[in-house]
Design a protein around this motif. Structure first.
Motif, PDB file in Angstrom:
ATOM      1  N   ALA A  20     -17.028  -1.624 -17.105  1.00  0.00           N
ATOM      2  CA  ALA A  20     -16.784  -0.266 -17.905  1.00  0.00           C
ATOM      3  C   ALA A  20     -15.833  -0.020 -17.861  1.00  0.00           C
ATOM      4  CB  ALA A  20     -17.320   0.610 -16.687  1.00  0.00           C
ATOM      5  N   TYR A  21     -15.293   0.545 -18.780  1.00  0.00           N
ATOM      6  CA  TYR A  21     -13.748   0.624 -18.939  1.00  0.00           C
ATOM      7  C   TYR A  21     -13.608   2.101 -19.173  1.00  0.00           C
ATOM      8  CZ  TYR A  21     -12.876  -4.264 -19.290  1.00  0.00           C
ATOM      9  OH  TYR A  21     -12.652  -5.293 -19.100  1.00  0.00           O
ATOM     10  N   GLY A  22     -12.490   3.154 -18.373  1.00  0.00           N
ATOM     11  CA  GLY A  22     -12.398   4.362 -18.791  1.00  0.00           C
ATOM     12  C   GLY A  22     -13.005   5.692 -18.393  1.00  0.00           C
ATOM     13  N   ALA A  23     -14.250   5.268 -17.956  1.00  0.00           N
ATOM     14  CA  ALA A  23     -14.608   6.229 -17.371  1.00  0.00           C
ATOM     15  C   ALA A  23     -16.008   5.018 -16.427  1.00  0.00           C
ATOM     16  CB  ALA A  23     -15.431   7.302 -18.485  1.00  0.00           C
ATOM     17  N   ASP A  24     -16.094   5.822 -15.516  1.00  0.00           N
ATOM     18  CA  ASP A  24     -17.162   4.638 -14.597  1.00  0.00           C
ATOM     19  C   ASP A  24     -18.806   5.021 -15.339  1.00  0.00           C
ATOM     20  OD1 ASP A  24     -15.048   4.386 -12.719  1.00  0.00           O
ATOM     21  OD2 ASP A  24     -15.517   5.953 -11.217  1.00  0.00           O
ATOM     22  N   TYR A  25     -19.221   4.975 -15.019  1.00  0.00           N
ATOM     23  CA  TYR A  25     -20.942   4.350 -15.010  1.00  0.00           C
ATOM     24  C   TYR A  25     -21.996   3.879 -14.180  1.00  0.00           C
ATOM     25  CZ  TYR A  25     -25.143   3.905 -18.326  1.00  0.00           C
ATOM     26  OH  TYR A  25     -26.190   4.008 -18.267  1.00  0.00           O
ATOM     27  N   ARG A  26     -22.945   5.537 -13.716  1.00  0.00           N
ATOM     28  CA  ARG A  26     -23.177   5.272 -12.687  1.00  0.00           C
ATOM     29  C   ARG A  26     -24.762   4.875 -12.221  1.00  0.00           C
ATOM     30  NH1 ARG A  26     -18.946   8.831 -12.060  1.00  0.00           N
ATOM     31  NH2 ARG A  26     -18.418   9.016  -9.959  1.00  0.00           N
ATOM     32  N   TYR A  27     -26.144   4.003 -12.478  1.00  0.00           N
ATOM     33  CA  TYR A  27     -27.123   3.829 -12.756  1.00  0.00           C
ATOM     34  C   TYR A  27     -27.535   3.528 -11.998  1.00  0.00           C
ATOM     35  CZ  TYR A  27     -25.047  -0.560 -14.341  1.00  0.00           C
ATOM     36  OH  TYR A  27     -24.867  -1.344 -14.604  1.00  0.00           O
ATOM     37  N   THR A  28     -28.704   3.113 -11.680  1.00  0.00           N
ATOM     38  CA  THR A  28     -30.029   2.562 -11.166  1.00  0.00           C
ATOM     39  C   THR A  28     -29.112   1.790  -9.116  1.00  0.00           C
ATOM     40  OG1 THR A  28     -28.757   0.145 -11.936  1.00  0.00           O
ATOM     41  CG2 THR A  28     -30.923   0.986 -12.969  1.00  0.00           C
ATOM     42  N   GLY A  29     -28.317   3.466  -9.031  1.00  0.00           N
ATOM     43  CA  GLY A  29     -27.845   3.144  -7.400  1.00  0.00           C
ATOM     44  C   GLY A  29     -26.688   2.521  -7.375  1.00  0.00           C
ATOM     45  N   ASN A  30     -25.881   2.416  -8.493  1.00  0.00           N
ATOM     46  CA  ASN A  30     -24.371   1.452  -8.359  1.00  0.00           C
ATOM     47  C   ASN A  30     -23.432   2.684  -9.511  1.00  0.00           C
ATOM     48  OD1 ASN A  30     -22.825  -0.648  -6.667  1.00  0.00           O
ATOM     49  ND2 ASN A  30     -23.729  -2.538  -6.861  1.00  0.00           N
ATOM     50  N   THR A  31     -22.674   1.833  -9.326  1.00  0.00           N
ATOM     51  CA  THR A  31     -21.018   2.284  -9.767  1.00  0.00           C
ATOM     52  C   THR A  31     -20.250   1.639 -10.043  1.00  0.00           C
ATOM     53  OG1 THR A  31     -21.111   4.985  -8.950  1.00  0.00           O
ATOM     54  CG2 THR A  31     -19.539   4.406 -10.214  1.00  0.00           C
ATOM     55  N   ASN A  32     -20.850   1.560 -11.563  1.00  0.00           N
ATOM     56  CA  ASN A  32     -19.536   0.188 -12.566  1.00  0.00           C
ATOM     57  C   ASN A  32     -17.984   0.824 -12.360  1.00  0.00           C
ATOM     58  OD1 ASN A  32     -18.298  -1.407 -14.088  1.00  0.00           O
ATOM     59  ND2 ASN A  32     -20.555  -2.256 -14.439  1.00  0.00           N
ATOM     60  N   ARG A  33     -17.362   0.871 -11.315  1.00  0.00           N
ATOM     61  CA  ARG A  33     -15.801   1.080 -11.413  1.00  0.00           C
ATOM     62  C   ARG A  33     -15.216   1.158 -13.447  1.00  0.00           C
ATOM     63  NH1 ARG A  33     -16.573   5.499  -8.418  1.00  0.00           N
ATOM     64  NH2 ARG A  33     -17.813   4.499  -6.522  1.00  0.00           N
ATOM     65  N   ALA A  34     -14.810   1.886 -13.630  1.00  0.00           N
ATOM     66  CA  ALA A  34     -13.791   2.078 -14.898  1.00  0.00           C
ATOM     67  C   ALA A  34     -12.600   1.019 -14.469  1.00  0.00           C
ATOM     68  CB  ALA A  34     -13.983   2.723 -15.459  1.00  0.00           C
ATOM     69  N   LEU A  35     -12.394   0.515 -14.954  1.00  0.00           N
ATOM     70  CA  LEU A  35     -10.662  -0.577 -16.022  1.00  0.00           C
ATOM     71  C   LEU A  35     -10.129   0.617 -16.746  1.00  0.00           C
ATOM     72  CD1 LEU A  35     -11.444  -4.291 -15.117  1.00  0.00           C
ATOM     73  CD2 LEU A  35     -10.561  -2.589 -13.498  1.00  0.00           C
ATOM     74  N   PRO A  36      -8.927   0.537 -16.917  1.00  0.00           N
ATOM     75  CA  PRO A  36      -8.115   1.167 -17.634  1.00  0.00           C
ATOM     76  C   PRO A  36      -8.734   0.554 -19.307  1.00  0.00           C
ATOM     77  CG  PRO A  36      -6.498   0.575 -16.301  1.00  0.00           C
ATOM     78  CD  PRO A  36      -7.975   0.704 -15.722  1.00  0.00           C
ATOM     79  N   LEU A  37      -8.410   1.397 -20.683  1.00  0.00           N
ATOM     80  CA  LEU A  37      -8.715   0.816 -21.587  1.00  0.00           C
ATOM     81  C   LEU A  37      -7.263  -0.148 -21.886  1.00  0.00           C
ATOM     82  CD1 LEU A  37      -9.926   4.323 -23.118  1.00  0.00           C
ATOM     83  CD2 LEU A  37     -11.157   2.875 -22.215  1.00  0.00           C
ATOM     84  N   THR A  38      -7.997  -1.066 -22.996  1.00  0.00           N
ATOM     85  CA  THR A  38      -6.758  -1.242 -23.744  1.00  0.00           C
ATOM     86  C   THR A  38      -6.204  -0.882 -24.756  1.00  0.00           C
ATOM     87  OG1 THR A  38      -8.036  -2.903 -24.859  1.00  0.00           O
ATOM     88  CG2 THR A  38      -8.297  -4.014 -22.641  1.00  0.00           C
ATOM     89  N   PRO A  39      -5.380  -1.200 -25.345  1.00  0.00           N
ATOM     90  CA  PRO A  39      -4.592  -0.472 -27.123  1.00  0.00           C
ATOM     91  C   PRO A  39      -5.571  -0.596 -27.712  1.00  0.00           C
ATOM     92  CG  PRO A  39      -2.777  -1.608 -25.978  1.00  0.00           C
ATOM     93  CD  PRO A  39      -3.787  -2.026 -24.604  1.00  0.00           C
TER      94      PRO A  39
END
Length: 194
Positions: free
Chosen positions: A60-79
């Protein structure tokens, strides 16, 4: 405005397909740079109470994505990601703010099974926008708890838009490749409450 074609799934649900403007499509070196971003490890999701590795890389980039009992922690967006996000916000919905990358290696049999995208923390009414780079794959839509399917080609530099109500009534998937041996990157844009 990008020209879109509507594909009817039933009497009330549809997807829209189009193409990313040519100026926003990465060249071969750009694709390789995006491919190099994939994590070393596979993301883990919870299925039937146990952790399972996804059969593809995700981030994930820009915003965390929560699904199936877990969270994909976001990294910062590139240009470059900011440019795609700005285009999608202007073209489809100004509330889009999170990107999820999926890297599929056809030679490794990577796929994503049928699912509906999680509504957790998603802005109600916002669409799901998917951009594809690399090898063409099948993007399969199935009615939730129903029979049959509609295949939508996920073509290089193609865009597939799933409206909010369609995501609730239909699943989508990228089946395990039959004959696909190349690489595909999908970028899925969603709108999340902050």
């Amino acid at each position: 405005m990008v020209p879109l074609r509507t594909i009817a799934l039933d009497e009330t649900h549809h997807v829209e397909v189009g193409a990313l403007p040519e100026a926003l499509v990465p060249d071969a070196a750009g694709f390789e740079a995006l491919w190099a971003l994939h994590p070393d490890a596979f993301h883990e999701i919870k299925m039937h109470g146990r952790l399972v590795r996804t059969p593809r890389w995700q981030q994930a980039y820009g915003a965390d994505y929560r699904y199936t009992g877990n969270t994909n922690r976001a990294l910062p967006l590139t240009p470059e990601m900011e440019v795609w996000l700005g285009w999608a916000r202007e073209t489809f919905d100004p509330r889009l703010n999170g990107l999820l990358f999926n890297w599929y290696d056809g030679a490794e049999g990577h796929y994503i099974g049928k699912h509906r995208d999680s509504d957790i923390n998603r802005i109600e009414g916002s669409p799901i926008v998917t951009i594809s780079f690399g090898e063409e794959r099948v993007f399969r839509m199935r009615p939730w708890r129903g029979k049959g399917f509609v295949d939508v080609p996920a073509v290089p530099a193609g865009v597939i838009v799933i409206p909010w109500d369609t995501n609730r009534a239909w699943t989508h998937e990228v089946p395990a490749p039959k004959g696909a041996r190349g690489r595909r990157i999908s970028i899925t844009l969603r709108g999340f409450y902050r």
